[in-house]
Design a protein around this motif. Structure first.
Motif, mmCIF file in Angstrom:
data_model
loop_
_atom_site.group_PDB
_atom_site.id
_atom_site.type_symbol
_atom_site.label_atom_id
_atom_site.label_comp_id
_atom_site.label_asym_id
_atom_site.label_seq_id
_atom_site.Cartn_x
_atom_site.Cartn_y
_atom_site.Cartn_z
ATOM 1 N N TRP A 163 -25.744 -6.595 -24.210
ATOM 2 C CA TRP A 163 -26.565 -6.653 -22.843
ATOM 3 C C TRP A 163 -25.174 -6.150 -21.804
ATOM 4 O O TRP A 163 -25.976 -5.556 -20.926
ATOM 5 C CB TRP A 163 -27.071 -7.893 -22.639
ATOM 6 C CG TRP A 163 -26.342 -9.036 -22.240
ATOM 7 C CD1 TRP A 163 -25.917 -10.035 -23.114
ATOM 8 C CD2 TRP A 163 -25.546 -9.503 -21.035
ATOM 9 N NE1 TRP A 163 -25.072 -10.741 -22.698
ATOM 10 C CE2 TRP A 163 -24.915 -10.775 -21.274
ATOM 11 C CE3 TRP A 163 -25.832 -8.924 -19.785
ATOM 12 C CZ2 TRP A 163 -24.242 -11.294 -20.514
ATOM 13 C CZ3 TRP A 163 -24.986 -9.696 -18.732
ATOM 14 C CH2 TRP A 163 -24.282 -10.656 -19.031
ATOM 15 N N ASP A 191 -27.282 -8.568 -13.163
ATOM 16 C CA ASP A 191 -28.092 -7.736 -12.086
ATOM 17 C C ASP A 191 -28.786 -8.844 -11.068
ATOM 18 O O ASP A 191 -29.266 -8.297 -10.240
ATOM 19 C CB ASP A 191 -28.934 -7.045 -12.683
ATOM 20 C CG ASP A 191 -29.873 -7.623 -13.692
ATOM 21 O OD1 ASP A 191 -29.767 -8.908 -14.272
ATOM 22 O OD2 ASP A 191 -31.153 -7.310 -14.009
ATOM 23 N N THR A 192 -28.556 -10.235 -11.498
ATOM 24 C CA THR A 192 -29.320 -11.051 -10.686
ATOM 25 C C THR A 192 -28.494 -11.916 -9.679
ATOM 26 O O THR A 192 -28.742 -12.621 -8.767
ATOM 27 C CB THR A 192 -30.135 -12.111 -11.300
ATOM 28 O OG1 THR A 192 -29.033 -12.848 -12.242
ATOM 29 C CG2 THR A 192 -31.094 -11.489 -12.260
ATOM 30 N N ASP A 250 -25.174 -2.462 -20.942
ATOM 31 C CA ASP A 250 -26.292 -2.135 -20.436
ATOM 32 C C ASP A 250 -25.837 -1.471 -18.779
ATOM 33 O O ASP A 250 -25.394 -2.319 -17.862
ATOM 34 C CB ASP A 250 -27.465 -2.890 -20.163
ATOM 35 C CG ASP A 250 -28.485 -2.529 -19.530
ATOM 36 O OD1 ASP A 250 -28.634 -1.266 -18.882
ATOM 37 O OD2 ASP A 250 -29.800 -3.216 -19.643
ATOM 38 N N PRO A 251 -26.000 -0.307 -18.459
ATOM 39 C CA PRO A 251 -25.646 -0.008 -16.939
ATOM 40 C C PRO A 251 -26.467 -0.613 -16.271
ATOM 41 O O PRO A 251 -25.918 -0.732 -14.704
ATOM 42 C CB PRO A 251 -25.966 1.655 -16.993
ATOM 43 C CG PRO A 251 -26.104 2.260 -18.446
ATOM 44 C CD PRO A 251 -26.503 0.876 -19.397
ATOM 45 N N ASP A 252 -27.534 -1.103 -16.401
ATOM 46 C CA ASP A 252 -28.294 -1.794 -15.101
ATOM 47 C C ASP A 252 -27.793 -3.351 -15.176
ATOM 48 O O ASP A 252 -28.313 -3.931 -14.261
ATOM 49 C CB ASP A 252 -30.004 -2.141 -15.553
ATOM 50 C CG ASP A 252 -30.582 -0.600 -15.601
ATOM 51 O OD1 ASP A 252 -30.276 0.331 -15.011
ATOM 52 O OD2 ASP A 252 -31.729 -0.333 -16.456
ATOM 53 N N GLN A 253 -26.839 -3.623 -15.996
ATOM 54 C CA GLN A 253 -26.279 -4.774 -15.876
ATOM 55 C C GLN A 253 -24.615 -4.646 -15.175
ATOM 56 O O GLN A 253 -23.829 -5.415 -15.113
ATOM 57 C CB GLN A 253 -25.944 -5.658 -16.981
ATOM 58 C CG GLN A 253 -27.308 -5.996 -17.720
ATOM 59 C CD GLN A 253 -27.759 -7.200 -16.720
ATOM 60 O OE1 GLN A 253 -27.371 -7.909 -16.288
ATOM 61 N NE2 GLN A 253 -29.164 -7.436 -16.862
ATOM 62 N N GLY A 254 -24.316 -3.326 -14.856
ATOM 63 C CA GLY A 254 -23.020 -3.004 -14.239
ATOM 64 C C GLY A 254 -22.087 -2.452 -15.432
ATOM 65 O O GLY A 254 -21.075 -1.955 -14.997
ATOM 66 N N ASP A 272 -23.723 -3.341 -7.549
ATOM 67 C CA ASP A 272 -23.797 -2.148 -6.918
ATOM 68 C C ASP A 272 -23.614 -2.316 -5.217
ATOM 69 O O ASP A 272 -23.918 -3.479 -4.758
ATOM 70 C CB ASP A 272 -25.140 -1.371 -6.883
ATOM 71 C CG ASP A 272 -26.394 -2.191 -6.988
ATOM 72 O OD1 ASP A 272 -26.246 -2.954 -6.095
ATOM 73 O OD2 ASP A 272 -27.350 -1.997 -7.484
ATOM 74 N N ARG A 290 -27.489 -13.500 -15.773
ATOM 75 C CA ARG A 290 -27.065 -11.923 -16.026
ATOM 76 C C ARG A 290 -26.858 -11.203 -14.776
ATOM 77 O O ARG A 290 -27.200 -11.775 -13.635
ATOM 78 C CB ARG A 290 -28.282 -11.392 -16.718
ATOM 79 C CG ARG A 290 -28.285 -12.171 -17.973
ATOM 80 C CD ARG A 290 -28.812 -10.841 -19.187
ATOM 81 N NE ARG A 290 -28.753 -11.626 -20.542
ATOM 82 C CZ ARG A 290 -29.155 -11.049 -21.539
ATOM 83 N NH1 ARG A 290 -29.681 -9.612 -21.406
ATOM 84 N NH2 ARG A 290 -29.078 -11.502 -22.769
#
Length: 301
Positions: free
Chosen positions: A142, A47-48, A145-149, A72, A45
């Motif tokens: 998924w 974010d990793t 999700d903002p945490d995934q961009g 980011d 995913r």
């Protein structure tokens, strides 16, 4: 195919049997510390991606990381540091011990190569319009999700990279606008206009509000009296001096071509298949597009 790892190990076991890996693991450390592995693919995913790519590079291995490279700026800086590039991105002069590439496969598609050859002797800036019928995804998917961009950083980066491929440089500015979400969308009906160092302009219209049965991608390029239209990586129409040429192929978005280029670079000690200044610049261009959406103004990259 030596080893494959997944968080719980189960997916790795299934894939190891299916594709013929020697072993499956539940920890990426087993892959990173295995002396029999010289190249790692990161298919996790979003974010990793940056953290894992940096770890692989620091382990002295080559890495292909699926897009996006990072979600980011801090993550991107980790990758830059792992490459030993300091604060810059001078991919044309930097020679790393390990090669990095990102899953921007479209620039390696056969029709993309033909399009690049058609434009290779251009003497003027170009204007390219890339329309993407990306399709609707629910808000709880998924990738939203903002945490995934989000979808802009997570997928629209593909099309920004293709513009950089055509312009032969990363963008220098972006202005982005999105349709109202109306409780149904998540900033995924948007239009982005990029400028490039030579004055070229690229527009990406990334849309979630269309019918999925309609072809996904269409690119039109105008430059120096020439016109080119790439339709869903199935046909390429070019027009020059009144002569129209159409090249047709089975749809091929460049996955095999990308791996062939990457493996070739590893085996011959060649340059990275995508210049690092493109990888870094395109990634930063997506961050700037997000900022443009928030601020409602043009952002320099």
């Amino acid at each position: 195919l030596v080893g494959i790892a997944s968080a719980g190990g189960l997916h790795a076991q299934v894939s190891a049997k299916k594709f013929g890996f020697a072993y499956a693991a539940s920890s990426d450390d087993e892959i990173l510390n295995d002396p029999d592995i010289n190249t790692v693919a990161i298919l996790t995913r979003h974010d990793t991606h940056a953290d894992l790519a940096a770890k692989v590079l620091q382990a002295g291995k080559h890495v292909l990381v699926e897009k996006p490279l990072a979600i980011d700026e801090p993550g991107l800086e980790k990758v830059i540091a792992a490459l030993g590039m300091g604060g810059g991105a001078q991919g044309s002069t930097f020679t790393p011990n390990s090669l990095l590439t990102v899953g921007f496969n479209r620039r390696f598609a056969p029709l993309a190569v033909s399009l690049s050859k058609f434009l290779e002797n251009r003497s003027e800036p170009l204007l390219a319009h890339y329309r993407v019928n990306a399709g609707y995804l629910p808000l709880n998917h998924w990738t939203q999700d903002p945490d995934q961009g989000g979808r802009l950083i997570g997928e629209a980066c593909h099309f920004v990279d293709f513009l950089a491929f055509l312009a032969e440089a990363a963008p220098v500015s972006v202005s982005a606008q999105a349709l109202p979400d109306a409780g149904k969308y998540h900033g995924d009906n948007l239009s982005m206009t990029f400028t490039f160092p030579d004055g070229s302009i690229g527009v990406v219209d990334y849309l979630a509000n269309g019918d999925k049965s309609f072809p996904k991608e269409r690119l039109e390029v105008f430059c120096g009296g020439d016109v080119a239209v790439l339709d869903d990586f199935r046909t390429l129409e070019t027009v020059r001096a009144g002569k129209r040429t159409v090249e047709k192929k089975a749809q091929d978005k460049g996955w095999i071509g990308e791996w062939a280029a990457f493996v070739g670079a590893i085996l011959t000690g060649g340059k990275p298949p995508i210049p690092y200044e493109h990888l870094v610049g395109v990634t930063r261009a997506t961050f700037a597009a997000m900022e443009s959406l928030r601020e409602g103004k043009t952002i320099s990259i």
